[in-house]
Design an enzyme around this catalytic site. Structure first.
Site, PDB file in Angstrom:
ATOM      1  N   ASP A 116       0.849  -1.186   0.000  1.00  0.00           N
ATOM      2  CA  ASP A 116       0.000   0.000   0.000  1.00  0.00           C
ATOM      3  C   ASP A 116       0.897   1.252   0.000  1.00  0.00           C
ATOM      4  OD1 ASP A 116      -3.090   0.701   0.502  1.00  0.00           O
ATOM      5  OD2 ASP A 116      -1.902   2.045   1.749  1.00  0.00           O
ATOM      6  N   ASP A 241      -7.727  -8.080  -5.144  1.00  0.00           N
ATOM      7  CA  ASP A 241      -7.589  -6.680  -4.740  1.00  0.00           C
ATOM      8  C   ASP A 241      -8.036  -5.774  -5.884  1.00  0.00           C
ATOM      9  OD1 ASP A 241      -6.901  -4.203  -3.815  1.00  0.00           O
ATOM     10  OD2 ASP A 241      -4.801  -4.644  -3.459  1.00  0.00           O
ATOM     11  N   HIS A 271      -6.839  -6.924  -0.431  1.00  0.00           N
ATOM     12  CA  HIS A 271      -5.828  -5.859  -0.427  1.00  0.00           C
ATOM     13  C   HIS A 271      -4.806  -6.053   0.689  1.00  0.00           C
ATOM     14  CE1 HIS A 271      -4.047  -1.938  -1.025  1.00  0.00           C
ATOM     15  NE2 HIS A 271      -4.300  -1.611   0.232  1.00  0.00           N
TER      16      HIS A 271
END
Length: 298
Positions: A116, A241, A271
């Site tokens: 991320d 994701d 995710h």
């Protein structure tokens, strides 16, 4: 500068997270990191809106395999102090504070793990401190230079409408695992008030949507440096994701980094794949890089 410090008692008794906290000071901010185990160091960068708690499944498996694991909390997250002014948070400032935090630790020949927003921050740290880095592990992330997925735009629009982010709901919605109530509460622990969520609320708005917006040029420089990266790199993305869809998002890195090899598919994860399939990611790391010599007899 107004700063929110999450009361320490909110971190007591979190499931699967009994690690001793460690702190350093950066310009008056108390910055936290986890530091567990001994052996070759794995340095884990978290993203949004989570904190070092996300790495606990990987952390235990890595320590058991003979590694030291360091998980810093970014400014505004976890046990680290949280400036309450949304405008305080920028890509450059996150990198600066993480860099100054890590300067105070002993780091050499580290394996850098990113996911991320930990990707743009951690990969920039890695290429700017390449003499301290031996390997890269890239999980569900991107370098934002003006193009984003439809899944990301939906997330950005949600965050813009809801600055008091529902952290637990977000984490549950971005995992395939049915998170127990106490795990959801652990993700929410650092963020008891709206003002404590300033960093989390700001992150989606820091992603450049056009090449001339702040951060895009810097991330392009990171891409350029990675195109010349000759050290080992593992790219492992999950297959569930919508923000970083498989396999295209991971191929951005396997095609860019000379030593990346074939992308590893982490099946059945969303995710936040560290939450869904932490031990599987560690298995992929050990397969790619080998087990530390000090752990050979374990």
């Amino acid at each position: 500068m107004d700063v929110f410090r999450t009361p320490d008692e909110r971190f007591e008794g979190l499931p699967g997270f009994s690690y001793e906290p460690h702190y350093v000071q950066v310009d008056g901010l108390r910055m936290h990191h986890v530091d567990e185990g001994s052996g070759p160091t794995v340095l884990c960068f978290h993203g949004e809106p989570d904190w070092s708690y996300l790495y606990r499944h990987m952390l235990d498996a890595l320590v058991a395999s003979g590694h030291r694991v360091v998980c810093p909390d970014l400014a505004g997250f976890g046990r680290s102090d949280k400036p309450t002014d949304h405008g305080w948070y920028t890509y450059d400032r996150h990198v600066e504070y993480a860099t100054r935090q890590l300067e105070q630790l002993e780091l050499d020949d580290v394996t850098v793990v990113v996911q991320d927003w930990g990707g743009p921050i951690g990969l920039r740290w890695a290429v700017e401190h390449a003499d301290q880095v031996g390997r890269l592990v890239i999980l569900n992330t991107g370098l934002f230079t003006g193009r984003v997925s439809k899944g990301f735009m939906a997330w950005r629009e949600f965050a813009e409408r809801n600055p008091d982010l529902p952290i637990g709901m977000i984490m549950q919605g971005a995992t395939t695992t049915d998170l127990a109530p106490d795990v959801v509460a652990a993700y929410e622990a650092p963020f008891p008030t709206a003002e404590s969520k300033a960093g989390a609320a700001r992150f989606p708005l820091l992603v450049p949507l056009k090449p001339d917006q702040p951060g895009a040029a810097e991330m392009l420089e990171v891409r350029d440096a990675l195109s010349r990266w000759e050290k080992p790199a593992l790219v492992a993305f999950s297959d569930g994701d919508p923000v970083f869809p498989y396999p295209q998002a991971g191929e951005q890195f396997t095609e860019l980094i000379p030593a990346a090899g074939e992308q590893v598919r982490i099946e059945g994860a969303a995710h936040f794949l560290q939450e869904d399939r932490g031990p599987q990611i560690v298995e992929a790391m050990l397969a790619a890089f080998g087990r530390p010599a000090s752990a050979a007899g374990r």
